[in-house]
Write a protein that holds these residues in place. Structure first.
Motif, mmCIF file in Angstrom:
data_model
loop_
_atom_site.group_PDB
_atom_site.id
_atom_site.type_symbol
_atom_site.label_atom_id
_atom_site.label_comp_id
_atom_site.label_asym_id
_atom_site.label_seq_id
_atom_site.Cartn_x
_atom_site.Cartn_y
_atom_site.Cartn_z
ATOM 1 N N LYS A 87 9.048 4.775 50.370
ATOM 2 C CA LYS A 87 7.741 4.168 50.676
ATOM 3 C C LYS A 87 7.171 4.657 52.008
ATOM 4 C CE LYS A 87 9.658 -0.201 52.504
ATOM 5 N NZ LYS A 87 11.002 -0.419 51.918
ATOM 6 N N ASP A 88 8.025 5.119 52.911
ATOM 7 C CA ASP A 88 7.527 5.594 54.205
ATOM 8 C C ASP A 88 7.294 7.108 54.209
ATOM 9 O OD1 ASP A 88 9.848 3.275 55.614
ATOM 10 O OD2 ASP A 88 7.699 3.007 55.191
ATOM 11 N N LYS A 89 7.543 7.766 53.070
ATOM 12 C CA LYS A 89 7.386 9.217 53.029
ATOM 13 C C LYS A 89 6.315 9.677 52.046
ATOM 14 C CE LYS A 89 12.035 10.636 54.503
ATOM 15 N NZ LYS A 89 12.859 9.422 54.580
ATOM 16 N N VAL A 90 6.120 8.927 50.962
ATOM 17 C CA VAL A 90 5.247 9.393 49.880
ATOM 18 C C VAL A 90 4.028 8.478 49.735
ATOM 19 C CG1 VAL A 90 5.101 9.972 47.425
ATOM 20 C CG2 VAL A 90 7.262 10.339 48.664
ATOM 21 N N SER A 91 2.842 9.073 49.790
ATOM 22 C CA SER A 91 1.587 8.313 49.644
ATOM 23 C C SER A 91 0.840 8.643 48.361
ATOM 24 C CB SER A 91 0.664 8.611 50.835
ATOM 25 O OG SER A 91 1.332 8.360 52.042
ATOM 26 N N TYR A 92 1.277 9.727 47.670
ATOM 27 C CA TYR A 92 0.581 10.136 46.437
ATOM 28 C C TYR A 92 1.596 10.212 45.295
ATOM 29 C CZ TYR A 92 -3.062 11.550 49.723
ATOM 30 O OH TYR A 92 -4.005 11.551 50.732
ATOM 31 N N TRP A 93 1.349 9.414 44.279
ATOM 32 C CA TRP A 93 2.256 9.341 43.118
ATOM 33 C C TRP A 93 1.446 9.580 41.853
ATOM 34 C CZ3 TRP A 93 7.452 8.233 44.037
ATOM 35 C CH2 TRP A 93 7.771 7.676 45.286
ATOM 36 N N MET A 94 2.152 9.967 40.785
ATOM 37 C CA MET A 94 1.527 9.937 39.454
ATOM 38 C C MET A 94 2.614 9.620 38.434
ATOM 39 S SD MET A 94 0.551 13.957 39.088
ATOM 40 C CE MET A 94 0.535 14.181 40.871
ATOM 41 N N THR A 95 2.224 9.029 37.330
ATOM 42 C CA THR A 95 3.206 8.514 36.374
ATOM 43 C C THR A 95 3.733 9.589 35.429
ATOM 44 O OG1 THR A 95 1.275 7.595 35.226
ATOM 45 C CG2 THR A 95 2.641 6.061 36.474
ATOM 46 N N PHE A 96 3.080 9.788 34.288
ATOM 47 C CA PHE A 96 3.635 10.684 33.269
ATOM 48 C C PHE A 96 2.891 12.016 33.219
ATOM 49 C CE2 PHE A 96 6.398 7.508 31.732
ATOM 50 C CZ PHE A 96 5.721 6.299 31.813
ATOM 51 N N ASN A 97 3.611 13.105 33.442
ATOM 52 C CA ASN A 97 2.995 14.420 33.391
ATOM 53 C C ASN A 97 2.402 14.688 32.007
ATOM 54 O OD1 ASN A 97 2.641 17.226 34.550
ATOM 55 N ND2 ASN A 97 3.768 17.680 32.662
ATOM 56 N N GLU A 98 1.086 15.019 31.985
ATOM 57 C CA GLU A 98 0.419 15.436 30.738
ATOM 58 C C GLU A 98 0.761 14.498 29.581
ATOM 59 O OE1 GLU A 98 1.472 19.591 30.341
ATOM 60 O OE2 GLU A 98 -0.263 20.113 31.524
ATOM 61 N N ILE A 99 0.533 13.195 29.788
ATOM 62 C CA ILE A 99 0.869 12.177 28.791
ATOM 63 C C ILE A 99 0.177 12.473 27.448
ATOM 64 C CG2 ILE A 99 -0.973 10.628 29.553
ATOM 65 C CD1 ILE A 99 0.953 8.275 28.828
ATOM 66 N N ASN A 100 -0.975 13.134 27.478
ATOM 67 C CA ASN A 100 -1.695 13.438 26.233
ATOM 68 C C ASN A 100 -0.986 14.498 25.400
ATOM 69 O OD1 ASN A 100 -2.603 15.068 28.543
ATOM 70 N ND2 ASN A 100 -3.915 16.127 27.059
ATOM 71 N N ASN A 101 0.019 15.152 25.956
ATOM 72 C CA ASN A 101 0.815 16.098 25.161
ATOM 73 C C ASN A 101 1.763 15.390 24.220
ATOM 74 O OD1 ASN A 101 -0.380 18.483 25.809
ATOM 75 N ND2 ASN A 101 1.007 18.989 27.478
ATOM 76 N N MET A 102 1.624 14.067 24.104
ATOM 77 C CA MET A 102 2.353 13.332 23.065
ATOM 78 C C MET A 102 2.020 13.915 21.693
ATOM 79 S SD MET A 102 4.574 11.209 23.893
ATOM 80 C CE MET A 102 4.818 10.503 22.255
ATOM 81 N N HIS A 103 0.792 14.485 21.565
ATOM 82 C CA HIS A 103 0.392 15.047 20.272
ATOM 83 C C HIS A 103 0.939 16.439 20.031
ATOM 84 C CE1 HIS A 103 -2.355 12.179 18.426
ATOM 85 N NE2 HIS A 103 -2.703 11.842 19.645
ATOM 86 N N THR A 104 1.125 17.222 21.093
ATOM 87 C CA THR A 104 1.503 18.633 20.875
ATOM 88 C C THR A 104 2.989 18.882 21.152
ATOM 89 O OG1 THR A 104 0.768 19.024 23.143
ATOM 90 C CG2 THR A 104 -0.787 19.555 21.367
ATOM 91 N N ILE A 105 3.526 18.273 22.231
ATOM 92 C CA ILE A 105 4.958 18.457 22.534
ATOM 93 C C ILE A 105 5.559 17.078 22.838
ATOM 94 C CG2 ILE A 105 5.126 20.887 23.225
ATOM 95 C CD1 ILE A 105 4.478 20.110 26.085
#
Ligand code: BGP
Length: 467
Positions: free
Chosen positions: A162-180
């Motif tokens: 929490k004292d090192k990271v200020s930018y997060w994101m959840t699931f990489n390319e979640i829309n690729n559920m359809h392709t991969i």
């Protein structure tokens, strides 16, 4: 005239599974990526076969060499560096009671090194590297079990960093559920039953939407100043001709991806989803609180990858098109040696469309050119094609900023050569820094600056004025 904001996050992006290697070191468990011999466009092995070569097992040995590699990034002047935490380093099977301290310590040291060298860590919580044990036991995100397990993993890393990271994101390319779907959701699908396949794709997506809402809430409770985004793969999609069926189909193909950001940024299922669920007889398993949680905790920004554009031709399959990206060739565009159509103006188009749709900040967290670079006899790599590709895309980002689109930053994909996600190849090189390793895993792993290294260094030093 300044075309980029003074706090624009210039940098680069990699993913743990494509760079770290050390695939079982210091307590790490098997990640889904560790069972692939030729990238995510092929079926995974059921177990590691000692006779085979798996690109992620050593990758470029970033796990042991990150200090040297971050020195190159610092030399280019990076303000931000995106990578992922490999969930299986923290919870090897995903279900341990306590986290793996050696895994936590590695990322502690990695993020500290980034900060020491002037880079903001931009951290992807799940980048195609779910613990494989969760696929074996639950078929990945098809099961709601993963919501609680993911929440526990995220709470652990939020508290630790929490004292090192200020930018997060959840699931990489979640829309690729359809392709991969194996990459994006750690699910194995039954390709013989179209309705069942789509049911699993949308059930897994729903479970990830709930998980995303819960960790968005958690993130803001633990780190009130941090930002957490969703992340999609967003090529531009054009109609193949002005034929109305092509136009409508292109909108439908675009919506296949925007469905995910609609839910994660607007906080509710779009009305067009009901028709899909009805036509395929899909009944999502939900708990009473799911939709309220999704509504209450949307993502803060939209991170996305942009490499190319594609076209829709009447009659093409849209939903559940597993096994790769679809699209007709666009006669107006050149392409990379891997057939990815080069469309810088398409990036400006996508930025405008996305801001019109969501009125939320955008973060271009992947853009880059994969090419088969050659090393000259005097150890040079003259990658003018990569300079040309990147320059043209950055010029269009400046235009999008001028169009009034708020763009947080640009983390070029693969600032150092890493393993290709789609094919597992090393020869599909993106880097400003070359790594001596071939597709069969042979090489010294030595690093070499390419011509593009010095070009990007100048772009950042002038905040884009040199473009
Ligand atoms: C995106 C992934 C990245 C990266 C990129 C380039 O889909 O988020 O992991 O791999 O594609 O694709 P490739 O590596 O197949 O050239």
């Amino acid at each position: 005239m300044t075309r980029f904001p003074k706090n624009f996050l210039w940098g680069g992006a990699i993913a743990a599974n494509q760079a770290e290697g050390a695939y079982l070191e210091d307590g790490k468990g098997l990640a889904i990526s560790d069972l692939l011999t030729e990238g995510f466009l092929t079926e995974p092995d059921q177990a590691v076969d000692p006779a085979k070569y798996y690109p992620s097992h050593e990758a470029i040995d970033f796990y042991h060499r990150y200090k040297e590699d971050l020195q190159y990034m610092e030399e280019m002047g990076f303000k931000a560096f995106r990578t992922s935490i490999s969930w299986a380093r923290i919870f090897p099977t995903g279900e341990e009671a306590d986290p793996n301290e050696k895994g936590l310590q590695y990322y502690d040291d990695l993020f500290a090194e980034m900060l020491k060298r002037g880079m903001e860590p931009v951290v992807t919580l799940s980048h195609y590297e779910t613990p494989y044990a969760l696929t074996e036991k639950y078929n990945g995100w098809e099961s709601r079990e993963l919501i609680g397990l993911f929440e526990k993993y995220c709470r652990t890393v939020f508290e630790r960093y929490k004292d090192k990271v200020s930018y997060w994101m959840t699931f990489n390319e979640i829309n690729n559920m359809h392709t991969i779907p194996f990459a994006a959701g750690a699910v194995i699908l039954d390709e013989s039953d179209e309705n069942e396949k789509l049911r699993v794709i949308y059930q897994a997506s729903h479970n990830m939407f709930v998980a995303s809402a819960r960790v968005n809430k958690l993130c803001h409770e633990i780190m009130p100043e941090a930002q957490i985004g969703c992340m999609l793969s967003l090529s531009a999609v054009y109609p193949n001709t002005c034929k109305p069926e092509d136009i409508f189909g292109a909108m439908s193909l675009r919506r296949r991806s925007l469905f995910f950001s609609d839910v994660m940024l607007r906080g509710k299922y779009p009305s067009y989803a009901n028709r899909i669920f009805e036509e395929y007889g899909i009944q999502l398993e939900m708990e009473d609180t799911d939709l309220a949680e999704i509504a209450a905790y949307p993502s803060d920004y939209l991170g996305f990858s942009y490499y190319r554009s594609t076209t829709y031709k009447d009659g093409m399959k849209i939903l559940g098109n597993t096994g790769g990206i679809i699209g007709e060739k666009n006669p107006y565009l050149d392409e990379t040696p891997w057939g990815w159509q080069i469309d810088p103006l398409g990036l400006r188009y996508v930025c405008n469309e996305l801001y019109d749709r969501y009125q939320k900040p955008l973060f271009i967290v992947e853009n880059g050119m994969g090419n088969n670079d050659e090393v000259t006899a005097d150890n040079k790599i003259h990658d003018d094609y990569r300079i040309d590709y990147t320059k043209k895309h950055l010029v269009e980002i400046a235009e999008a900023l001028k169009d009034g689109v708020p763009i947080m930053g640009y983390t070029y994909w693969g600032p150092i050569d890493i393993v290709s996600a789609g094919t597992g190849e090393m020869k599909k090189r993106y880097g400003f820094v070359y790594v001596d390793k071939d597709n069969a895993g042979n090489g010294t792993l030595r690093r070499l600056k390419k011509d593009s290294f010095h070009w990007y260094q100048q772009v950042i030093a002038t905040n884009g004025e040199s473009l």
